[in-house]
Scaffold this motif. Structure first.
Motif, PDB file in Angstrom:
ATOM      1  N   THR A 116       4.236   2.767 -12.319  1.00 10.34           N
ATOM      2  CA  THR A 116       3.054   3.489 -11.864  1.00 10.34           C
ATOM      3  C   THR A 116       2.703   3.106 -10.428  1.00 10.34           C
ATOM      4  OG1 THR A 116       1.630   1.755 -12.764  1.00 10.34           O
ATOM      5  CG2 THR A 116       2.110   3.648 -14.187  1.00 10.34           C
ATOM      6  N   GLU A 117       1.896   3.958  -9.802  1.00 11.39           N
ATOM      7  CA  GLU A 117       1.446   3.712  -8.431  1.00 11.39           C
ATOM      8  C   GLU A 117       0.492   2.516  -8.413  1.00 11.39           C
ATOM      9  OE1 GLU A 117      -0.551   6.288  -4.785  1.00 11.39           O
ATOM     10  OE2 GLU A 117       0.452   7.282  -6.461  1.00 11.39           O
ATOM     11  N   VAL A 118       0.514   1.792  -7.288  1.00 11.14           N
ATOM     12  CA  VAL A 118      -0.264   0.558  -7.161  1.00 11.14           C
ATOM     13  C   VAL A 118      -1.350   0.743  -6.115  1.00 11.14           C
ATOM     14  CG1 VAL A 118      -0.138  -1.851  -6.389  1.00 11.14           C
ATOM     15  CG2 VAL A 118       1.625  -0.929  -7.898  1.00 11.14           C
ATOM     16  N   ILE A 119      -2.521   0.187  -6.379  1.00  9.33           N
ATOM     17  CA  ILE A 119      -3.606   0.147  -5.386  1.00  9.33           C
ATOM     18  C   ILE A 119      -3.615  -1.254  -4.797  1.00  9.33           C
ATOM     19  CG2 ILE A 119      -6.082   0.367  -4.998  1.00  9.33           C
ATOM     20  CD1 ILE A 119      -6.169   2.215  -7.459  1.00  9.33           C
ATOM     21  N   PRO A 120      -3.246  -1.414  -3.520  1.00  8.31           N
ATOM     22  CA  PRO A 120      -3.128  -2.765  -2.945  1.00  8.31           C
ATOM     23  C   PRO A 120      -4.387  -3.609  -3.103  1.00  8.31           C
ATOM     24  CG  PRO A 120      -2.135  -1.155  -1.487  1.00  8.31           C
ATOM     25  CD  PRO A 120      -2.801  -0.373  -2.568  1.00  8.31           C
ATOM     26  N   ALA A 121      -5.559  -3.013  -2.942  1.00  5.02           N
ATOM     27  CA  ALA A 121      -6.801  -3.784  -3.022  1.00  5.02           C
ATOM     28  C   ALA A 121      -7.054  -4.330  -4.418  1.00  5.02           C
ATOM     29  CB  ALA A 121      -7.979  -2.915  -2.582  1.00  5.02           C
ATOM     30  N   SER A 122      -6.372  -3.781  -5.422  1.00  3.01           N
ATOM     31  CA  SER A 122      -6.564  -4.235  -6.801  1.00  3.01           C
ATOM     32  C   SER A 122      -5.563  -5.303  -7.214  1.00  3.01           C
ATOM     33  CB  SER A 122      -6.445  -3.043  -7.763  1.00  3.01           C
ATOM     34  OG  SER A 122      -7.423  -2.058  -7.465  1.00  3.01           O
TER      35      SER A 122
ATOM     36  N   THR B  91       1.844 -13.327  -2.628  1.00  4.75           N
ATOM     37  CA  THR B  91       2.509 -13.103  -1.349  1.00  4.75           C
ATOM     38  C   THR B  91       3.108 -11.702  -1.321  1.00  4.75           C
ATOM     39  OG1 THR B  91       4.583 -14.037  -2.171  1.00  4.75           O
ATOM     40  CG2 THR B  91       3.054 -15.536  -1.023  1.00  4.75           C
ATOM     41  N   ILE B  92       3.111 -11.126  -0.116  1.00  2.64           N
ATOM     42  CA  ILE B  92       3.688  -9.805   0.126  1.00  2.64           C
ATOM     43  C   ILE B  92       4.758  -9.959   1.208  1.00  2.64           C
ATOM     44  CG2 ILE B  92       3.254  -7.443   0.886  1.00  2.64           C
ATOM     45  CD1 ILE B  92       1.866  -8.020  -1.710  1.00  2.64           C
ATOM     46  N   GLY B  93       5.934  -9.424   0.970  1.00  2.00           N
ATOM     47  CA  GLY B  93       7.004  -9.509   1.959  1.00  2.00           C
ATOM     48  C   GLY B  93       6.690  -8.689   3.198  1.00  2.00           C
ATOM     49  N   THR B  94       6.724  -9.313   4.364  1.00  2.00           N
ATOM     50  CA  THR B  94       6.386  -8.666   5.625  1.00  2.00           C
ATOM     51  C   THR B  94       7.375  -9.101   6.704  1.00  2.00           C
ATOM     52  OG1 THR B  94       4.817 -10.470   6.043  1.00  2.00           O
ATOM     53  CG2 THR B  94       3.904  -8.428   5.154  1.00  2.00           C
ATOM     54  N   VAL B  95       7.353  -8.391   7.818  1.00  2.00           N
ATOM     55  CA  VAL B  95       8.212  -8.725   8.951  1.00  2.00           C
ATOM     56  C   VAL B  95       7.405  -9.540   9.961  1.00  2.00           C
ATOM     57  CG1 VAL B  95       9.662  -7.834  10.822  1.00  2.00           C
ATOM     58  CG2 VAL B  95       9.574  -6.631   8.631  1.00  2.00           C
TER      59      VAL B  95
ATOM     60  N   THR C 292      -3.527  -1.477   7.110  1.00  2.00           N
ATOM     61  CA  THR C 292      -4.082  -1.207   5.780  1.00  2.00           C
ATOM     62  C   THR C 292      -4.234  -2.493   4.967  1.00  2.00           C
ATOM     63  OG1 THR C 292      -2.992   0.954   5.812  1.00  2.00           O
ATOM     64  CG2 THR C 292      -3.800   0.169   3.688  1.00  2.00           C
ATOM     65  N   LEU C 293      -3.292  -3.411   5.146  1.00  2.00           N
ATOM     66  CA  LEU C 293      -3.323  -4.661   4.372  1.00  2.00           C
ATOM     67  C   LEU C 293      -4.078  -5.786   5.080  1.00  2.00           C
ATOM     68  CD1 LEU C 293       0.357  -4.828   3.042  1.00  2.00           C
ATOM     69  CD2 LEU C 293      -1.672  -3.956   1.868  1.00  2.00           C
ATOM     70  N   GLN C 294      -4.339  -5.628   6.375  1.00  2.00           N
ATOM     71  CA  GLN C 294      -4.925  -6.735   7.137  1.00  2.00           C
ATOM     72  C   GLN C 294      -6.246  -7.242   6.559  1.00  2.00           C
ATOM     73  OE1 GLN C 294      -3.175  -8.316   9.553  1.00  2.00           O
ATOM     74  NE2 GLN C 294      -4.779  -9.853   9.262  1.00  2.00           N
ATOM     75  N   PRO C 295      -7.166  -6.351   6.111  1.00  2.00           N
ATOM     76  CA  PRO C 295      -8.402  -6.888   5.500  1.00  2.00           C
ATOM     77  C   PRO C 295      -8.119  -7.756   4.273  1.00  2.00           C
ATOM     78  CG  PRO C 295      -8.680  -4.567   6.044  1.00  2.00           C
ATOM     79  CD  PRO C 295      -7.220  -4.886   6.244  1.00  2.00           C
ATOM     80  N   LEU C 296      -7.069  -7.433   3.529  1.00  2.00           N
ATOM     81  CA  LEU C 296      -6.718  -8.231   2.357  1.00  2.00           C
ATOM     82  C   LEU C 296      -6.085  -9.560   2.774  1.00  2.00           C
ATOM     83  CD1 LEU C 296      -5.210  -5.357   0.165  1.00  2.00           C
ATOM     84  CD2 LEU C 296      -7.549  -6.255   0.146  1.00  2.00           C
ATOM     85  N   PHE C 297      -5.320  -9.556   3.877  1.00  2.00           N
ATOM     86  CA  PHE C 297      -4.801 -10.817   4.414  1.00  2.00           C
ATOM     87  C   PHE C 297      -5.936 -11.683   4.937  1.00  2.00           C
ATOM     88  CE2 PHE C 297      -0.731  -8.289   5.523  1.00  2.00           C
ATOM     89  CZ  PHE C 297      -0.158  -8.603   4.301  1.00  2.00           C
ATOM     90  N   ASP C 298      -6.876 -11.049   5.644  1.00  2.00           N
ATOM     91  CA  ASP C 298      -8.011 -11.801   6.208  1.00  2.00           C
ATOM     92  C   ASP C 298      -8.865 -12.435   5.117  1.00  2.00           C
ATOM     93  OD1 ASP C 298      -7.195 -11.070   8.744  1.00  2.00           O
ATOM     94  OD2 ASP C 298      -8.605  -9.396   8.917  1.00  2.00           O
ATOM     95  N   ALA C 299      -8.984 -11.738   3.995  1.00  2.00           N
ATOM     96  CA  ALA C 299      -9.801 -12.248   2.885  1.00  2.00           C
ATOM     97  C   ALA C 299      -9.032 -13.232   2.012  1.00  2.00           C
ATOM     98  CB  ALA C 299     -10.298 -11.075   2.038  1.00  2.00           C
TER      99      ALA C 299
END
Length: 246
Positions: free
Chosen positions: A120-126, A131-135, A142-149
């Motif tokens: 199923t589709e995922v809501i990142p904020a939920s 950890t999330i794989g990033t470069v 879109t994800l930065q507020p979640l990283f900041d928090a």
């Protein structure tokens, strides 16, 4: 004799001008199908083919400068690079006036990707804290507020392919990838092992910008990019790597 010398000088200057290279920025964080780096030199890929064709049509040899992403903008500011491609205007809101933007050439979504679960589709904020794989060096608005928090944590890799390798190996449950790299990566996997998109994080138009300098044929470069886009040449280059899929 004076006329002969003048003609010889004119020919020499024209040859020199023709041999002045067009210097392209290549980020060492790019992976196929954008660019293949062999021993630190680009050898193939969508962006490599586009830049090489652009230089050929402009009438200049292509010179590729492979740099860490953090060094690319510094190189532009120090006049070490003439053209930078695969970049969005929103990434560089304070770009000086001595750079000129091309027309949009590509549209690429940033995707949240997982292994072949969940369905199923995922809501990142939920998502729970993980950890999330990033470069390394890439921004993800879109994800930065979640990283900041501190709700989500970055797990940086040097390039996009390594991010997906870590995801496939189970180092993370989710990672971020552009559509091209995900499709390219999945080509070598059996259908039941292919990574899948579970959310579209953002979608941006990407193009090139050119240093507006008397030593750089900026307007000719921009006109050539328009022709390459309108003629379908750029889409044809993409099809070389994905078959009929645009």
């Amino acid at each position: 004799m004076r006329l002969a010398m003048g003609a010889l000088l004119s020919i020499s200057l024209n040859v020199f001008a023709a041999e002045t290279p067009l210097r392209f920025a290549v980020s060492d964080s790019w992976a196929m199908p954008l660019v293949q780096l062999d021993h630190g030199r680009p050898t193939q890929g969508i962006l490599y083919d586009v830049m090489l064709s652009l230089a050929t049509q402009v009438g200049a040899p292509a010179e590729f400068h492979v740099l860490p992403r953090s060094r690319v903008q510094i190189a532009m500011e120090h006049n070490e690079i003439d053209v930078r491609c695969y970049v969005a205007q929103s990434w560089l809101p304070n770009l000086p006036d001595n750079y000129l933007w091309s027309v949009p050439l590509w549209t690429q979504p940033d995707l949240l990707v997982s292994r072949p679960v969940p369905p199923t589709e995922v809501i990142p904020a939920s998502l729970p804290r993980q950890t999330i794989g990033t470069v390394l060096g890439y921004s993800y608005p879109t994800l930065q507020p979640l990283f900041d928090a501190n709700q989500l944590l970055r797990d940086d890799a040097r390039n996009q392919e390594l991010v997906l390798e870590k995801l496939l190996a189970g180092r993370n449950q989710y990672a971020v990838s552009n559509q091209w790299t995900l499709d390219w990566f999945n080509q070598r996997l059996l259908p039941d092992r292919q990574l899948r998109s579970v959310a579209v994080l953002q979608e941006q138009s990407l193009g090139c910008f050119v240093r507006n300098d008397p030593d750089v044929p900026a307007q000719r470069i921009l006109r050539t990019l328009v022709r390459m886009k309108m003629s379908g040449e750029i889409d044809d280059i993409i099809r070389l790597y994905f078959g009929a899929k645009p």
